[in-house]
Design a protein around this motif. Structure first.
Motif, mmCIF file in Angstrom:
data_model
loop_
_atom_site.group_PDB
_atom_site.id
_atom_site.type_symbol
_atom_site.label_atom_id
_atom_site.label_comp_id
_atom_site.label_asym_id
_atom_site.label_seq_id
_atom_site.Cartn_x
_atom_site.Cartn_y
_atom_site.Cartn_z
ATOM 1 N N SER A 131 13.286 -50.073 -1.031
ATOM 2 C CA SER A 131 14.018 -48.993 -1.711
ATOM 3 C C SER A 131 14.212 -47.798 -0.794
ATOM 4 O O SER A 131 15.230 -47.083 -0.878
ATOM 5 C CB SER A 131 13.283 -48.575 -2.987
ATOM 6 N N MET A 132 13.260 -47.572 0.097
ATOM 7 C CA MET A 132 13.385 -46.445 1.018
ATOM 8 C C MET A 132 14.483 -46.702 2.045
ATOM 9 O O MET A 132 15.243 -45.785 2.395
ATOM 10 C CB MET A 132 12.042 -46.192 1.727
ATOM 11 N N ILE A 133 14.600 -47.926 2.502
ATOM 12 C CA ILE A 133 15.687 -48.279 3.429
ATOM 13 C C ILE A 133 17.036 -48.067 2.744
ATOM 14 O O ILE A 133 17.973 -47.515 3.327
ATOM 15 C CB ILE A 133 15.533 -49.737 3.909
ATOM 16 N N ALA A 134 17.122 -48.481 1.468
ATOM 17 C CA ALA A 134 18.367 -48.299 0.710
ATOM 18 C C ALA A 134 18.698 -46.818 0.537
ATOM 19 O O ALA A 134 19.862 -46.411 0.649
ATOM 20 C CB ALA A 134 18.247 -48.976 -0.650
ATOM 21 N N PHE A 135 17.688 -46.010 0.293
ATOM 22 C CA PHE A 135 17.930 -44.575 0.119
ATOM 23 C C PHE A 135 18.429 -43.941 1.405
ATOM 24 O O PHE A 135 19.347 -43.117 1.392
ATOM 25 C CB PHE A 135 16.658 -43.868 -0.367
ATOM 26 N N LYS A 136 17.842 -44.313 2.515
ATOM 27 C CA LYS A 136 18.251 -43.714 3.789
ATOM 28 C C LYS A 136 19.703 -44.037 4.133
ATOM 29 O O LYS A 136 20.376 -43.255 4.818
ATOM 30 C CB LYS A 136 17.312 -44.175 4.905
ATOM 31 N N ARG A 137 20.186 -45.156 3.636
ATOM 32 C CA ARG A 137 21.588 -45.504 3.881
ATOM 33 C C ARG A 137 22.550 -44.531 3.200
ATOM 34 O O ARG A 137 23.645 -44.271 3.692
ATOM 35 C CB ARG A 137 21.877 -46.923 3.368
ATOM 36 N N ILE A 138 22.143 -44.009 2.049
ATOM 37 C CA ILE A 138 23.051 -43.135 1.291
ATOM 38 C C ILE A 138 22.594 -41.686 1.265
ATOM 39 O O ILE A 138 23.238 -40.845 0.647
ATOM 40 C CB ILE A 138 23.214 -43.641 -0.157
ATOM 41 N N GLN A 139 21.489 -41.397 1.927
ATOM 42 C CA GLN A 139 20.936 -40.043 1.890
ATOM 43 C C GLN A 139 21.923 -39.033 2.463
ATOM 44 O O GLN A 139 22.539 -39.268 3.506
ATOM 45 C CB GLN A 139 19.629 -39.990 2.677
ATOM 46 N N GLU A 140 22.067 -37.920 1.761
ATOM 47 C CA GLU A 140 22.981 -36.870 2.191
ATOM 48 C C GLU A 140 22.203 -35.771 2.902
ATOM 49 O O GLU A 140 21.147 -35.343 2.438
ATOM 50 C CB GLU A 140 23.719 -36.277 0.982
ATOM 51 N N GLU A 141 22.729 -35.332 4.022
ATOM 52 C CA GLU A 141 22.120 -34.216 4.731
ATOM 53 C C GLU A 141 22.425 -32.920 3.985
ATOM 54 O O GLU A 141 23.563 -32.680 3.573
ATOM 55 C CB GLU A 141 22.666 -34.124 6.152
ATOM 56 N N VAL A 142 21.401 -32.113 3.804
ATOM 57 C CA VAL A 142 21.568 -30.836 3.122
ATOM 58 C C VAL A 142 21.747 -29.744 4.173
ATOM 59 O O VAL A 142 20.874 -29.533 5.015
ATOM 60 C CB VAL A 142 20.359 -30.515 2.226
ATOM 61 N N THR A 143 22.892 -29.080 4.120
ATOM 62 C CA THR A 143 23.169 -28.003 5.060
ATOM 63 C C THR A 143 22.733 -26.677 4.461
ATOM 64 O O THR A 143 23.190 -26.318 3.368
ATOM 65 C CB THR A 143 24.676 -27.932 5.387
ATOM 66 N N PRO A 144 21.805 -25.964 5.119
ATOM 67 C CA PRO A 144 21.373 -24.671 4.577
ATOM 68 C C PRO A 144 22.556 -23.725 4.401
ATOM 69 O O PRO A 144 23.492 -23.707 5.209
ATOM 70 C CB PRO A 144 20.391 -24.158 5.636
ATOM 71 N N LEU A 145 22.524 -22.955 3.336
ATOM 72 C CA LEU A 145 23.595 -22.009 3.042
ATOM 73 C C LEU A 145 23.471 -20.807 3.966
ATOM 74 O O LEU A 145 22.409 -20.186 4.067
ATOM 75 C CB LEU A 145 23.506 -21.570 1.580
ATOM 76 N N SER A 146 24.538 -20.480 4.647
ATOM 77 C CA SER A 146 24.515 -19.318 5.540
ATOM 78 C C SER A 146 24.703 -18.042 4.732
ATOM 79 O O SER A 146 25.499 -18.001 3.788
ATOM 80 C CB SER A 146 25.634 -19.421 6.576
ATOM 81 N N PRO A 147 23.975 -16.985 5.073
ATOM 82 C CA PRO A 147 24.161 -15.717 4.359
ATOM 83 C C PRO A 147 25.541 -15.135 4.624
ATOM 84 O O PRO A 147 26.146 -15.361 5.683
ATOM 85 C CB PRO A 147 23.051 -14.831 4.922
ATOM 86 N N GLY A 148 26.041 -14.392 3.644
ATOM 87 C CA GLY A 148 27.327 -13.742 3.794
ATOM 88 C C GLY A 148 27.171 -12.323 4.298
ATOM 89 O O GLY A 148 26.091 -11.883 4.704
ATOM 90 N N ASP A 149 28.259 -11.581 4.269
ATOM 91 C CA ASP A 149 28.240 -10.167 4.642
ATOM 92 C C ASP A 149 27.310 -9.420 3.687
ATOM 93 O O ASP A 149 27.247 -9.739 2.496
ATOM 94 C CB ASP A 149 29.658 -9.598 4.551
ATOM 95 N N PRO A 150 26.575 -8.416 4.183
ATOM 96 C CA PRO A 150 25.654 -7.681 3.298
ATOM 97 C C PRO A 150 26.315 -7.102 2.046
ATOM 98 O O PRO A 150 25.647 -6.928 1.018
ATOM 99 C CB PRO A 150 25.116 -6.567 4.202
#
Length: 564
Positions: free
Chosen positions: A345-364
């Motif tokens: 099941s872990m191999i199957a998950f890694k095939r579809i796992q989505e990378e989470v991109t950290p949210l960049s801060p905006g202008d103050p």
């Protein structure tokens, strides 16, 4: 221990509470419990936490149980106090928390002498409070005879610890100071052990099925903590090699930094990829799970019941077979020594796992969004953090947080009583002084229980409260909107000044931009007292998952009646 010549019913109870590990209790005084409180105060190893009202005191006792992993106690007066406490005790029952609710009661002579009493229903029936509490507790007793008090108190405490449920003890106001036996040495223990024959058979059946599966999955449930099975589940996770998920009300009960952790299994609003792996697995072991409309997104989860093993607190349910009197922790512990490692099941998950991109801060100067707020909260978390998420959008945003090893997450998802988190934050702060809770509270919920912030200030506790001001009940809006979901706005941050009065050490501010939030967080973490940050959020700025979840729950609620 109290001396045998001076032990009173009140001091006996205090000694027993100390024995089972309590260091604090929560109280609201009233004329029926004042002598009892005097006797409790004689025990210098217990500290009274005085609350603003009984409902909040009950929520605080709930939070204390969560923080310590043990029991808690709350003391109120008869009827007007007890019935105000009732809702919090019902919540503790739903959430498997051993809250010991103690009420003062009428003088033992009053009923015999046909006296009409204040604080009552105006009838000559004074057992109604015990009868009402019997519906939301595992044991409800009235103490009228000091000779019977030790047996009644011990039995109630034993019941709370064994079944992980609240109990109710009513002590007549003229009995609290009556002399009774000194507390004798005994063990209260916890849940009983499994039947060894049933345990062995259940483990053998589970081992056979799991070892024959191609892509088995483990899912952690909320009852792991209440029934002392978190460590056993971790052992099983390590031994199995399976992909691991958590149900939403069990978030934080399994280490989210574990290499095989997928995320939250919550039907269509769960972590990306997690639901697909669980739903497509040929066999899932749910350990301590609860399957309600809330935890399954209006019963929209797609898991096939013929492919599920449910390990419950006292039984194991297979698709066509049930083993009773099998304790959750013992079952998981034994199973961890029998199964073969399988990472399918872990191999199957890694095939579809989505990378989470950290949210960049905006202008103050950028107006705040919930996504930017929670990206900052993510950066605040450490191993000593506890996130306390109020019912509402805080659930859904909080579920997105990636918890560091050692951190905790608290929700009241089974009972879902809005306002719970303010009192729970108080109780958790008292019970876990080495942690700094981060409470996530919506404005609608906060209005129900706001005054307990003054108790947090009074006892110099140090939580950080994020007060999300979107001017309404957002969770209700997404389930079913109407004018009743709009509330009167408050200047919430200014309440801290009111509660501080002449001697408080609370700090607060209002923020509406990213820059203001960043500055506020810096100030909050440096405070030597509680901090409240009022965050201005647009009314329609809520988690995407709340929109989806609200639609499913509304559909489930709105099913037409079926008539024969």
């Amino acid at each position: 221990m109290s001396d045998h010549c001076t032990t009173t019913v009140g001091s006996y109870l205090a000694s027993r509470l100390e024995e089972i590990g309590l260091e604090h209790y929560f109280a609201v005084p009233g004329d029926y419990n004042l002598v009892l409180l005097d006797k409790l105060l004689e025990n210098k190893n217990l500290k009274m936490i005085s609350c603003c009202n009984e409902l909040n005191a009950g929520y605080a006792a709930d939070g204390y149980c969560r923080a310590t992993g043990g029991a808690s106690a709350v003391f109120v007066t008869y009827s007007v106090g007890g019935l105000s406490l009732l809702n919090a005790v019902a919540g503790a029952y739903a959430e498997d928390l051993p809250v010991i609710a103690v009420s003062g009661g009428p003088n033992t002579n009053s009923e015999a002498e046909f006296e009409m009493l204040h604080h009552t229903l105006g009838e000559l029936d004074y057992d109604y409070q015990r009868e009402i509490f019997s519906k939301v507790t595992a044991e409800a007793v009235t103490i009228h005879d000091p000779r019977e008090a030790p047996t009644q108190i011990d039995h109630a405490i034993q019941t709370a610890l064994r079944f992980r449920k609240p109990v109710y003890i009513e002590i007549a106001c003229n009995i609290a100071s009556a002399v009774t036996s000194a507390p004798n040495v005994r063990s209260f223990g916890g849940p009983t052990a499994s039947d060894p024959v049933s345990l062995k058979a259940a483990v053998e059946r589970a081992t056979e099925m799991l070892n024959a599966a191609t892509k088995p999955v483990l899912v952690s449930g909320v009852k792991l903590r209440s029934f002392g099975a978190e460590t056993s589940f971790h052992k099983l996770a390590d031994a199995s090699g399976y992909a691991i998920a958590s149900m939403p009300n069990a978030k934080g009960m399994f280490d989210e930094q574990h290499p095989h952790y997928m995320g939250t299994y919550w039907g269509p609003v769960g972590s990306p990829g997690c639901g697909e792996i669980v739903d497509s697995s040929d066999l899932c072991l749910f350990a301590g799970g609860t399957f309600t409309d809330y935890t399954t997104t209006g019963h929209a989860a797609l898991i096939d019941p013929t492919k599920v093993i449910q390990a419950r607190p006292n039984s194991v349910i297979f698709p066509n077979q049930t083993f009773s009197n099998v304790k959750l922790a013992e079952f998981l512990e034994e199973l961890s020594t029998k199964i073969k490692s399988n990472d399918g099941s872990m191999i199957a998950f890694k095939r579809i796992q989505e990378e989470v991109t950290p949210l960049s801060p905006g202008d103050p100067e950028t107006p705040l969004s919930t996504r930017q707020l929670f990206s900052r909260i993510q950066n605040m978390l450490g191993s000593d953090s506890t996130v306390i998420a109020e019912t509402g959008d805080s659930w859904f945003n909080g579920m997105q947080l990636n918890l560091p090893t050692g951190s905790r997450f608290e929700v009241q998802m089974q009972y879902g009583s809005i306002g719970w988190s303010v009192g729970a934050t108080l109780g958790y702060s008292v019970g876990a002084p080495n942690r700094r809770p981060i409470a996530l509270i919506g404005d609608g919920s906060f209005q129900l229980t706001a005054q307990e912030v003054s108790t947090i200030i009074r006892y110099d506790l140090k939580p950080i409260i994020f007060l999300m001001n979107n001017r309404g009940y957002t969770i209700e809006v997404e389930i079913h909107d109407g004018p009743y979901n709009t509330i009167k706005n408050w200047n919430y941050a200014d309440l801290v000044k009111v509660f501080n009065a002449e001697d408080g050490n609370g700090w607060s501010c209002q923020v509406s931009t990213e820059g203001e939030l960043d500055e506020a967080i810096k100030n909050a973490v440096s405070q030597n007292g509680p901090a409240l940050i009022e965050v201005a959020i647009d009314r329609d700025d809520c988690s995407k998952n709340l929109l989806v979840w609200g639609g499913h729950v509304a559909k489930n609620n709105g099913r037409p009646p079926r008539f024969a």
